[in-house]
Design a protein around this motif. Structure first.
Motif, PDB file in Angstrom:
ATOM      1  N   VAL A  42      -2.557  -3.793  -5.151  1.00 55.65           N
ATOM      2  CA  VAL A  42      -1.179  -4.144  -4.825  1.00 55.65           C
ATOM      3  C   VAL A  42      -0.877  -5.523  -5.404  1.00 55.65           C
ATOM      4  O   VAL A  42      -1.720  -6.428  -5.351  1.00 55.65           O
ATOM      5  CB  VAL A  42      -0.949  -4.120  -3.298  1.00 55.65           C
ATOM      6  N   THR A  43       0.292  -5.679  -5.984  1.00 54.77           N
ATOM      7  CA  THR A  43       0.676  -6.936  -6.627  1.00 54.77           C
ATOM      8  C   THR A  43       1.675  -7.687  -5.762  1.00 54.77           C
ATOM      9  O   THR A  43       2.665  -7.111  -5.294  1.00 54.77           O
ATOM     10  CB  THR A  43       1.293  -6.671  -8.009  1.00 54.77           C
ATOM     11  N   THR A  44       1.426  -8.973  -5.561  1.00 50.99           N
ATOM     12  CA  THR A  44       2.312  -9.798  -4.747  1.00 50.99           C
ATOM     13  C   THR A  44       3.525 -10.243  -5.566  1.00 50.99           C
ATOM     14  O   THR A  44       3.571 -10.098  -6.786  1.00 50.99           O
ATOM     15  CB  THR A  44       1.578 -11.045  -4.233  1.00 50.99           C
ATOM     16  N   SER A  45       4.479 -10.836  -4.877  1.00 57.28           N
ATOM     17  CA  SER A  45       5.694 -11.302  -5.543  1.00 57.28           C
ATOM     18  C   SER A  45       5.416 -12.423  -6.535  1.00 57.28           C
ATOM     19  O   SER A  45       6.216 -12.656  -7.458  1.00 57.28           O
ATOM     20  CB  SER A  45       6.709 -11.777  -4.499  1.00 57.28           C
ATOM     21  N   ASP A  46       4.284 -13.131  -6.373  1.00 60.34           N
ATOM     22  CA  ASP A  46       3.944 -14.202  -7.312  1.00 60.34           C
ATOM     23  C   ASP A  46       2.791 -13.812  -8.243  1.00 60.34           C
ATOM     24  O   ASP A  46       2.124 -14.677  -8.815  1.00 60.34           O
ATOM     25  CB  ASP A  46       3.631 -15.512  -6.579  1.00 60.34           C
ATOM     26  N   GLY A  47       2.535 -12.521  -8.400  1.00 60.08           N
ATOM     27  CA  GLY A  47       1.653 -12.055  -9.467  1.00 60.08           C
ATOM     28  C   GLY A  47       0.201 -11.819  -9.137  1.00 60.08           C
ATOM     29  O   GLY A  47      -0.559 -11.373 -10.002  1.00 60.08           O
ATOM     30  N   TYR A  48      -0.242 -12.089  -7.929  1.00 64.19           N
ATOM     31  CA  TYR A  48      -1.642 -11.851  -7.570  1.00 64.19           C
ATOM     32  C   TYR A  48      -1.883 -10.353  -7.362  1.00 64.19           C
ATOM     33  O   TYR A  48      -1.069  -9.663  -6.749  1.00 64.19           O
ATOM     34  CB  TYR A  48      -2.031 -12.621  -6.313  1.00 64.19           C
ATOM     35  N   ILE A  49      -3.001  -9.880  -7.891  1.00 64.23           N
ATOM     36  CA  ILE A  49      -3.354  -8.469  -7.778  1.00 64.23           C
ATOM     37  C   ILE A  49      -4.474  -8.340  -6.750  1.00 64.23           C
ATOM     38  O   ILE A  49      -5.580  -8.845  -6.949  1.00 64.23           O
ATOM     39  CB  ILE A  49      -3.787  -7.902  -9.138  1.00 64.23           C
ATOM     40  N   LEU A  50      -4.172  -7.684  -5.652  1.00 66.89           N
ATOM     41  CA  LEU A  50      -5.082  -7.620  -4.509  1.00 66.89           C
ATOM     42  C   LEU A  50      -5.688  -6.228  -4.372  1.00 66.89           C
ATOM     43  O   LEU A  50      -5.039  -5.225  -4.650  1.00 66.89           O
ATOM     44  CB  LEU A  50      -4.329  -7.960  -3.220  1.00 66.89           C
ATOM     45  N   LYS A  51      -6.917  -6.198  -3.899  1.00 66.85           N
ATOM     46  CA  LYS A  51      -7.592  -4.934  -3.588  1.00 66.85           C
ATOM     47  C   LYS A  51      -7.443  -4.662  -2.089  1.00 66.85           C
ATOM     48  O   LYS A  51      -7.821  -5.497  -1.257  1.00 66.85           O
ATOM     49  CB  LYS A  51      -9.070  -5.004  -3.957  1.00 66.85           C
ATOM     50  N   THR A  52      -6.905  -3.500  -1.770  1.00 67.81           N
ATOM     51  CA  THR A  52      -6.739  -3.111  -0.371  1.00 67.81           C
ATOM     52  C   THR A  52      -7.498  -1.815  -0.113  1.00 67.81           C
ATOM     53  O   THR A  52      -7.369  -0.857  -0.880  1.00 67.81           O
ATOM     54  CB  THR A  52      -5.252  -2.921  -0.036  1.00 67.81           C
ATOM     55  N   PHE A  53      -8.298  -1.804   0.941  1.00 68.77           N
ATOM     56  CA  PHE A  53      -9.082  -0.621   1.303  1.00 68.77           C
ATOM     57  C   PHE A  53      -8.388   0.140   2.439  1.00 68.77           C
ATOM     58  O   PHE A  53      -7.688  -0.450   3.269  1.00 68.77           O
ATOM     59  CB  PHE A  53     -10.486  -1.019   1.759  1.00 68.77           C
ATOM     60  N   ARG A  54      -8.647   1.438   2.458  1.00 72.23           N
ATOM     61  CA  ARG A  54      -8.083   2.274   3.520  1.00 72.23           C
ATOM     62  C   ARG A  54      -9.128   3.261   4.029  1.00 72.23           C
ATOM     63  O   ARG A  54      -9.776   3.959   3.241  1.00 72.23           O
ATOM     64  CB  ARG A  54      -6.881   3.064   2.986  1.00 72.23           C
ATOM     65  N   ILE A  55      -9.318   3.280   5.319  1.00 71.34           N
ATOM     66  CA  ILE A  55     -10.142   4.297   5.974  1.00 71.34           C
ATOM     67  C   ILE A  55      -9.170   5.150   6.781  1.00 71.34           C
ATOM     68  O   ILE A  55      -8.780   4.784   7.895  1.00 71.34           O
ATOM     69  CB  ILE A  55     -11.217   3.649   6.876  1.00 71.34           C
ATOM     70  N   PRO A  56      -8.717   6.266   6.224  1.00 72.86           N
ATOM     71  CA  PRO A  56      -7.595   7.009   6.807  1.00 72.86           C
ATOM     72  C   PRO A  56      -7.902   7.742   8.110  1.00 72.86           C
ATOM     73  O   PRO A  56      -6.978   8.070   8.857  1.00 72.86           O
ATOM     74  CB  PRO A  56      -7.215   8.000   5.700  1.00 72.86           C
ATOM     75  N   HIS A  57      -9.173   7.990   8.373  1.00 71.79           N
ATOM     76  CA  HIS A  57      -9.533   8.649   9.629  1.00 71.79           C
ATOM     77  C   HIS A  57     -11.009   8.422   9.914  1.00 71.79           C
ATOM     78  O   HIS A  57     -11.758   7.896   9.080  1.00 71.79           O
ATOM     79  CB  HIS A  57      -9.213  10.150   9.583  1.00 71.79           C
ATOM     80  N   GLY A  58     -11.432   8.829  11.101  1.00 74.15           N
ATOM     81  CA  GLY A  58     -12.800   8.606  11.519  1.00 74.15           C
ATOM     82  C   GLY A  58     -13.782   9.595  10.911  1.00 74.15           C
ATOM     83  O   GLY A  58     -13.397  10.527  10.188  1.00 74.15           O
ATOM     84  N   ARG A  59     -15.027   9.366  11.207  1.00 71.97           N
ATOM     85  CA  ARG A  59     -16.091  10.242  10.705  1.00 71.97           C
ATOM     86  C   ARG A  59     -15.963  11.626  11.349  1.00 71.97           C
ATOM     87  O   ARG A  59     -15.716  11.749  12.543  1.00 71.97           O
ATOM     88  CB  ARG A  59     -17.450   9.608  11.029  1.00 71.97           C
ATOM     89  N   ASP A  60     -16.116  12.658  10.528  1.00 69.24           N
ATOM     90  CA  ASP A  60     -16.015  14.050  10.993  1.00 69.24           C
ATOM     91  C   ASP A  60     -14.643  14.363  11.575  1.00 69.24           C
ATOM     92  O   ASP A  60     -14.505  15.210  12.474  1.00 69.24           O
ATOM     93  CB  ASP A  60     -17.100  14.359  12.043  1.00 69.24           C
ATOM     94  N   GLN A  61     -13.623  13.664  11.081  1.00 67.98           N
ATOM     95  CA  GLN A  61     -12.256  13.929  11.505  1.00 67.98           C
ATOM     96  C   GLN A  61     -11.415  14.279  10.279  1.00 67.98           C
ATOM     97  O   GLN A  61     -11.875  14.181   9.144  1.00 67.98           O
ATOM     98  CB  GLN A  61     -11.654  12.707  12.218  1.00 67.98           C
ATOM     99  N   GLU A  62     -10.180  14.687  10.523  1.00 69.03           N
ATOM    100  CA  GLU A  62      -9.249  14.976   9.449  1.00 69.03           C
ATOM    101  C   GLU A  62      -8.015  14.101   9.594  1.00 69.03           C
ATOM    102  O   GLU A  62      -7.638  13.712  10.701  1.00 69.03           O
ATOM    103  CB  GLU A  62      -8.850  16.454   9.450  1.00 69.03           C
ATOM    104  N   TYR A  63      -7.388  13.810   8.455  1.00 68.37           N
ATOM    105  CA  TYR A  63      -6.198  12.955   8.490  1.00 68.37           C
ATOM    106  C   TYR A  63      -4.968  13.753   8.860  1.00 68.37           C
ATOM    107  O   TYR A  63      -4.803  14.901   8.454  1.00 68.37           O
ATOM    108  CB  TYR A  63      -5.968  12.302   7.128  1.00 68.37           C
TER     109      TYR A  63
END
Length: 245
Positions: A42-63
């Protein structure tokens, strides 16, 4: 000569004498504990490019899209690692995912996951490092908008730790309505508004004395604790033996 070899051996042992997770990447930890993982830039308004992680659901679960989204933002000298370092049952990110949340973990500008910019080079341009917790509010905004766009949720929750809370105080004082429209809950862990009672000698000296920062910059040093072998040695020995530093 013998003493030197012994000292090097001790340093090596100390550097690797921690739980296995401390020697793994964020991605390896999540994968080993069998949680799902998505990554976004994701890019900020002043140009920094950030890494964002997502864990959408728990183990042995569905989103499913009924899971409320929560953004976790780390503190000073930290990264997304801090929410996955305590095993699958006690790590904040894993716990929240197992409890039914769609978990997003940000990485502030300049940390090991976010050393990128649209026009600045972190290895050559001092301007890349010319920011404080005040500018980090742009990181929060970029992540909030990303999450809203991906999930379709109008409002999300935020968990901020340490320096990240200071960024939010600043942002809320400047444009509270923007956050009221997008954030339904802010949980502040180890909140910071001033540094009067800080006990760490290194940070206290840097924060109280502008000349110290100026001297560091004079020698061309703009980045602290870049993650590599020698940084790990330093933290393992110095911080372990002298926690007051």
């Amino acid at each position: 000569k013998s003493f030197g070899k012994i000292w090097i051996a001790v340093l090596l042992l100390l550097a690797f004498a921690y739980a296995d997770d401390h020697d793994k990447t964020f991605q390896q930890i999540v994968e080993d504990y069998q949680f799902p993982l998505n990554e976004y830039n994701v890019t900020t308004s002043d140009g920094y490019i950030l890494k964002t992680f997502r864990i959408p659901h728990g183990r042995d679960q569905e989103y499913d899209d009924s899971r409320p989204a929560v953004l976790i933002q780390h503190g000073y000298f930290d990264s997304a690692d801090f929410v996955v370092m305590n095993g699958p049952e006690k790590s904040l990110a894993f716990y929240l995912a197992n409890q039914g949340f769609d978990v997003w973990i940000g990485n502030g500008r300049g940390n090991k996951f976010s050393r990128a910019h649209e026009w600045l080079n972190p290895d050559k341009d001092a301007e890349f490092w010319d920011y404080s917790f005040v500018e980090r509010k742009a990181d929060d905004r970029a992540n909030i908008e990303l999450i809203r766009e991906i999930t379709g949720q109008d409002k999300i929750s935020v968990i901020a730790h340490s320096e990240a809370t200071a960024s939010f105080w600043t942002a809320l004082s400047e444009d509270s309505q923007w956050y009221n429209d997008r954030v339904n809950l802010l949980i502040a862990l180890g909140p910071v508004s001033k540094l009067d009672n800080i006990e760490t000698l290194l940070l206290k000296s840097l924060g109280a004395n502008g000349a110290a920062i100026g001297l560091v910059k004079l020698f061309g040093i703009h980045e602290f604790f870049y993650p590599n072998f020698w940084t790990k040695i330093w933290f393992s020995t110095t911080c372990g033996a002298f926690p007051q530093i």
